[in-house]
Design an enzyme around this catalytic site. Structure first.
Site, PDB file in Angstrom:
ATOM      1  CG  ASP A  36      70.693  -5.165 -29.071  1.00  0.00           C
ATOM      2  OD1 ASP A  36      71.789  -5.295 -28.519  1.00  0.00           O
ATOM      3  OD2 ASP A  36      70.085  -4.093 -29.125  1.00  0.00           O
ATOM      4  CG  ASP A  37      70.117  -5.268 -25.118  1.00  0.00           C
ATOM      5  OD1 ASP A  37      71.346  -5.145 -25.173  1.00  0.00           O
ATOM      6  OD2 ASP A  37      69.326  -4.312 -25.176  1.00  0.00           O
ATOM      7  CB  CYS A  76      73.848  -3.132 -30.510  1.00  0.00           C
ATOM      8  SG  CYS A  76      73.362  -1.507 -29.956  1.00  0.00           S
ATOM      9  CE  LYS A 133      70.451  -2.154 -32.291  1.00  0.00           C
ATOM     10  NZ  LYS A 133      70.596  -2.506 -30.866  1.00  0.00           N
ATOM     11  CG  HIS A 135      72.790   1.058 -33.552  1.00  0.00           C
ATOM     12  ND1 HIS A 135      72.723   0.705 -32.217  1.00  0.00           N
ATOM     13  CD2 HIS A 135      73.100   2.388 -33.561  1.00  0.00           C
ATOM     14  CE1 HIS A 135      72.977   1.747 -31.460  1.00  0.00           C
ATOM     15  NE2 HIS A 135      73.214   2.791 -32.256  1.00  0.00           N
TER      16      HIS A 135
END
Length: 264
Positions: A36-37, A76, A133, A135
C-alpha cells in the site's frame, strides 16, 4: 535427499506473507506481496537512494522487473478488489462500481459467490492464506463489529486470515484472526462510537505526530485487544506469522502496489 515441498498460495495484503502447506511437489508455492502507498521510485531497483530496499532489489535482480506498470486505482480498497476478483472496481456492485476506500463500518464488498484468485487456486489444490491489511469490509449490511465477523476472507477462498481489518493508520486498531478479534473479551466488547468522543474511546499506542498521520480511535471497549496492537511492532507480529511456515524452495514471489508515482 530433497524434501517434498508444500504448495500454497498466500495473498499478502501489505508487506507480509505466510504458508499453509499441502504435501504436493509438482506446483510452486505462490506468494503475492501487495504493498500500500508504494511509489515507483521508492525502491532501489527503480532508482531510490534515500531508502535502502536490498531484499526487494534482490527479487528484481533474480527475477523479472517491470518498467511499465499500471494500477486499477490509486486507493487501497479498489486495488485489493481488483487483485482478488480480476474485475475492474468500476464494474463492481452490479455495475455501480466501487469509488473509494471502504469505510470503517463497511460490509464485505466482494460477493461471496464471486470467484477470487484465492478460490481459483484453492480449487486447484492449493491451501490459501491472507496476512496483513484487509480493508474490504466484514459482514452483511453495516458492520457493527460484533463477533463473529462474517462473512470475511474465509468466505472468499482463503483458508486462513490474520491481520489488520481496516488500515494500519485508522481504527479499530486491533488484530483479527479469521472471524475473531484477537484478545476479545465478551465482557468488554469492541464497540464503534464514531468521531468526537475522545473521553470514551479506548487509548491506543502513543506515537510522535511526525511519525505518522494517524486517525484517532473511534471505538470503545476491547482494552486488552487494543493493547496487543502496538504501532511499533505491527510489522514484527505479521512477519512472525509469515515466518512460522515459511518455505525457501520452489517459490514464485510477486510484488505489486496500488500507487505508481515517482516518490523519491
Amino acid at each position: 535427499m530433497i524434501k517434498r515441498i508444500p504448495k500454497h498460495i498466500v495473498i499478502a495484503l501489505g508487506f507480509t506473507c505466510s504458508v499453509i502447506g499441502m504435501q504436493v511437489q509438482e506446483k510452486p508455492n505462490i506468494i503475492i506481496l501487495f504493498a500500500d502507498d508504494l511509489g515507483y521510485g521508492d525502491l532501489g531497483c527503480y532508482g531510490a537512494t534515500k531508502v535502502k530496499t536490498p531484499n526487494i532489489d534482490k527479487l528484481a535482480e533474480e527475477g523479472k522487473r517491470f518498467t511499465d506498470a499500471h494500477s486499477a486505482s490509486a486507493v487501497c480498497t479498489l486495488t485489493r478488489y481488483a487483485l482478488l476478483t480480476g474485475e475492474y472496481p468500476l464494474r463492481a456492485n452490479d455495475g455501480n462500481g466501487i469509488w473509494g476506500p471502504a469505510p470503517i463500518t463497511s460490509d464485505l464488498i466482494i460477493n461471496t459467490e464471486q470467484l477470487t484468485i484465492a478460490g481459483v487456486l484453492k480449487n486447484s489444490g492449493y491451501a490459501t492464506a491472507a496476512l496483513g491489511k484487509w480493508h474490504l469490509g466484514f459482514g452483511t449490511g453495516e458492520n457493527d463489529w460484533k463477533q463473529p465477523l462474517s462473512p470475511e476472507p474465509n468466505n472468499l477462498g482463503f483458508d486462513y486470515y490474520y491481520g489488520v481489518p481496516h488500515v494500519y493508520s485508522a481504527p479499530p486498531y486491533v488484530y483479527v484472526e479469521n472471524t475473531s478479534v484477537i484478545g476479545a473479551d465478551p465482557n468488554d466488547p469492541l464497540v464503534y462510537i464514531g468521531k468526537g468522543k475522545p473521553d470514551e474511546v479506548t487509548p491506543i499506542t502513543l506515537i510522535p505526530k511526525e511519525a505518522s498521520q494517524r486517525t484517532v480511535n473511534m471505538f470503545k471497549g476491547a482494552k486488552e485487544a487494543h493493547k496487543l496492537y502496538n504501532d511499533y511492532n505491527v510489522g514484527t507480529v505479521l512477519a512472525d506469522k509469515a515466518e512460522a511456515g515459511s518455505l525457501v524452495l520452489n517459490q514464485i514471489i510477486m510484488l505489486g502496489a496500488d500507487l505508481q508515482q515517482q516518490h523519491l
